[in-house]
Structures are given as C-alpha cells and as structure tokens.
Design a protein around this motif. Structure first.
Motif, PDB file in Angstrom:
ATOM      1  N   THR A  53       0.820  -1.209   0.000  1.00 13.27           N
ATOM      2  CA  THR A  53       0.000   0.000   0.000  1.00 13.27           C
ATOM      3  C   THR A  53       0.857   1.263   0.000  1.00 13.27           C
ATOM      4  O   THR A  53       1.964   1.284   0.542  1.00 13.27           O
ATOM      5  N   THR A  61       0.514   5.887  -0.094  1.00 13.69           N
ATOM      6  CA  THR A  61      -0.318   7.081  -0.034  1.00 13.69           C
ATOM      7  C   THR A  61       0.457   8.264  -0.588  1.00 13.69           C
ATOM      8  O   THR A  61       1.596   8.116  -1.045  1.00 13.69           O
ATOM      9  N   ALA A 114      -0.953   2.885  -9.005  1.00 12.21           N
ATOM     10  CA  ALA A 114      -1.118   1.588  -8.344  1.00 12.21           C
ATOM     11  C   ALA A 114      -1.154   0.456  -9.368  1.00 12.21           C
ATOM     12  O   ALA A 114      -0.554  -0.610  -9.165  1.00 12.21           O
ATOM     13  N   ARG A 150      -2.176  -1.036  -3.666  1.00 11.29           N
ATOM     14  CA  ARG A 150      -3.345  -0.180  -3.456  1.00 11.29           C
ATOM     15  C   ARG A 150      -2.908   1.220  -3.028  1.00 11.29           C
ATOM     16  O   ARG A 150      -1.977   1.370  -2.231  1.00 11.29           O
ATOM     17  N   TYR A 151      -3.616   2.192  -3.553  1.00  8.88           N
ATOM     18  CA  TYR A 151      -3.443   3.578  -3.120  1.00  8.88           C
ATOM     19  C   TYR A 151      -4.457   3.882  -2.032  1.00  8.88           C
ATOM     20  O   TYR A 151      -5.649   3.606  -2.189  1.00  8.88           O
ATOM     21  N   ILE A 152      -3.999   4.438  -0.920  1.00  7.31           N
ATOM     22  CA  ILE A 152      -4.871   4.801   0.193  1.00  7.31           C
ATOM     23  C   ILE A 152      -4.838   6.322   0.364  1.00  7.31           C
ATOM     24  O   ILE A 152      -3.802   6.882   0.742  1.00  7.31           O
ATOM     25  N   VAL A 193       0.636   2.175   5.430  1.00  7.81           N
ATOM     26  CA  VAL A 193       1.211   2.223   4.081  1.00  7.81           C
ATOM     27  C   VAL A 193       2.699   1.948   4.202  1.00  7.81           C
ATOM     28  O   VAL A 193       3.313   2.222   5.233  1.00  7.81           O
TER      29      VAL A 193
END
Length: 286
Positions: free
Chosen positions: A26, A28, A46, A58-60, A77
C-alpha cells in the motif's frame, strides 16, 4: 462442538485476511491538490506498480499531510509520495526508512508568491518588501513548498515573522485552495507550489486578470518517494530495490504528466538535509 466449529471458522477467516494483507503493498500521497484528481492519478500509479512488482498494490488516500505521516509510521502504508518536510518527519519515525526517488524537477523546486491584482503588487526578481501589511495565506501547515520554505525566506529577507509582516495570516490546506483564495480576493497574497500553479494555469483554472506571480523563491529539494525499512522482510529479499527500479523506470508520459514530472531520478535521505536544517531554523523540526 458448536463453539469449537465457530472458533475454527473465525480463525480461518482471520488467517485468510492476514495472508491477503501480507501480499498487498500500500502507498499514499500528501493531499496537495483536489482529492478527486489525486484519486484518479494515484490509482493509475497503483496499476503500474502492481504490474512491475508482481503483487497487489493499493493507493490509500489521506485527508492531511499529518495523516500521511501517521499512516507511514503506523505501517498502514509502506510507501508514500511525500513533500520534503513530510518525508523528513516520516522517515524520522520509522527506522531504516529511505527516500528512494524524486522527480527530476524536485532537485530544484521553488515556491511562487502570488497576489490578487487589487493588491497592486507587480512581478519582481527581488523579494517584494511591499507585501507588508497585506493579508497572506500559506498552504498546508506541513507543506514544504506551501509553508516551510516560503516562511524561511519571508523571515530571512524581511527579518520579521509572518505575523509581524502581514495584517492577517492563514493556512488554506492545499495549493489549489491557495490559488482559489487569492484569486477570489479572500487573501491578497499567497505562497504556492510552482508545479501546481503551472498545472492549473495550463488547465485554464487561473484567471490572469485576477491573480499573478509576483516573486519566486530560490530553489530547494522537495517531493520524494519514501519507503519503510522493513519491506524486504515482508515482501521478500530485494523488494525495496524492485520498488526503486519501478519508480525510476516509470516512463509512461500520461503517468509522468499526472505528477507532473519529466522523469524520476534516484534520491537519498542526505538530499533532504537542507530541509532538516531549515525546519530546525524556524522551529518546525526539533
């Protein structure tokens, strides 16, 4: 027996969740622009990283610069696109974390001072001392280009604090809002990331009859990708090197334009020592 069966089901679900989590990487990014634009831009990143790394990425999104630092510290992240100051703060909280890559332009970043035309300030090569007494807005309190460096140069060149120099000082929250607030006349002067200014100017979102650049700071190091120091232990030996290679090999013009950067180049923690020293000089870092 019924209790044991339910417990086994719960344990199986927990293990499945943990296993799934362990395979997800992950990241950000500091919220320096409109949230919807960030979501679109980093979801594409991503997809690219997933293809390059062979794991789900995944982008948070986060709501603030401080939240980005907290997510990195708490291992929510493992990778983050930070500004200079937020990166320094985050890496100080996570042992062995590293700055991996920066945009080519981030080696010599700068801040624009912008002004509403009713403030009657004109563009100049020298620091505009006639900003004294005007209303002024920074961006986020944790922004390198929207707060740290413009405040440093304000103090250095005017020999006054922002509160002493201006009649009112605010914090817009991000660069897009800074532009909007100065363009609307809510503030007469503001400090903005030059890349965001140029991007919004190209997109037709800036009315040149209302707001313009009056001064630009000397250059300094800024944005970078930072990674936690424990990723090899979680994702396999050499994973950090794979992430760095993927970032440096990001060549898709559409992906690069979304930053916007012409390319990414290697970075190290030492590159951001000027940010450390400046942060200490004006009391934003201990």
């Amino acid at each position: 027996m019924k209790f044991i069966w339910k417990s086994l089901l719960a344990l199986t679900a927990l293990l499945a969740t943990s296993s799934s989590f362990a395979t997800v990487f992950t990241f950000t990014a500091i919220p320096d622009e409109d949230e919807s634009r960030l979501q679109e831009r980093f979801n594409k990143v991503a997809v690219y990283l997933s293809e390059q790394l062979g794991v789900e990425v995944r982008y948070i999104p986060v709501k603030s610069y401080a939240a980005a630092v907290t997510a990195f510290r708490n291992d929510q992240v493992q990778l983050a696109w930070f500004g200079g100051l937020s990166g320094v703060r985050a890496r100080a909280l996570v042992p062995d974390s590293e700055a991996l890559a920066q945009g080519y332009e981030d080696q010599f970043f700068k801040t624009y001072f912008i002004a509403h035309h009713q403030a009657e300030l004109t563009a100049a090569a020298e620091f505009p001392h006639n900003v004294a007494g005007k209303t002024f807005t920074f961006g986020s309190k944790g922004s390198t280009s929207g707060r740290l460096m413009p405040e440093f140069y304000l103090r250095l060149l005017s020999e006054k604090s922002p509160e002493q120099l201006f009649s009112r000082v605010g914090f817009s929250g991000d660069h897009s809002r800074t532009i909007a607030q100065v363009q609307s006349g809510a503030y007469q002067v503001g400090a903005v990331n030059y890349k965001v200014w140029e991007s919004e100017l190209a997109a037709g979102k800036i009315d040149a009859n209302k707001v313009s650049v009056i001064w630009e700071t000397p250059t300094y190091p800024d944005y970078q990708w930072s990674i936690r120091g424990d990723v090899d232990g979680r994702y396999g030996e050499g994973f950090k090197a794979k992430v760095k290679a993927a970032l440096l090999n990001m060549k898709d013009p559409e992906l690069l334009a979304s930053f916007p950067r012409q390319s990414f180049v290697p970075a190290s923690n030492a590159d951001y020592e000027p940010i450390v020293q400046t942060g200490k000089a004006i009391g934003l870092l201990e």
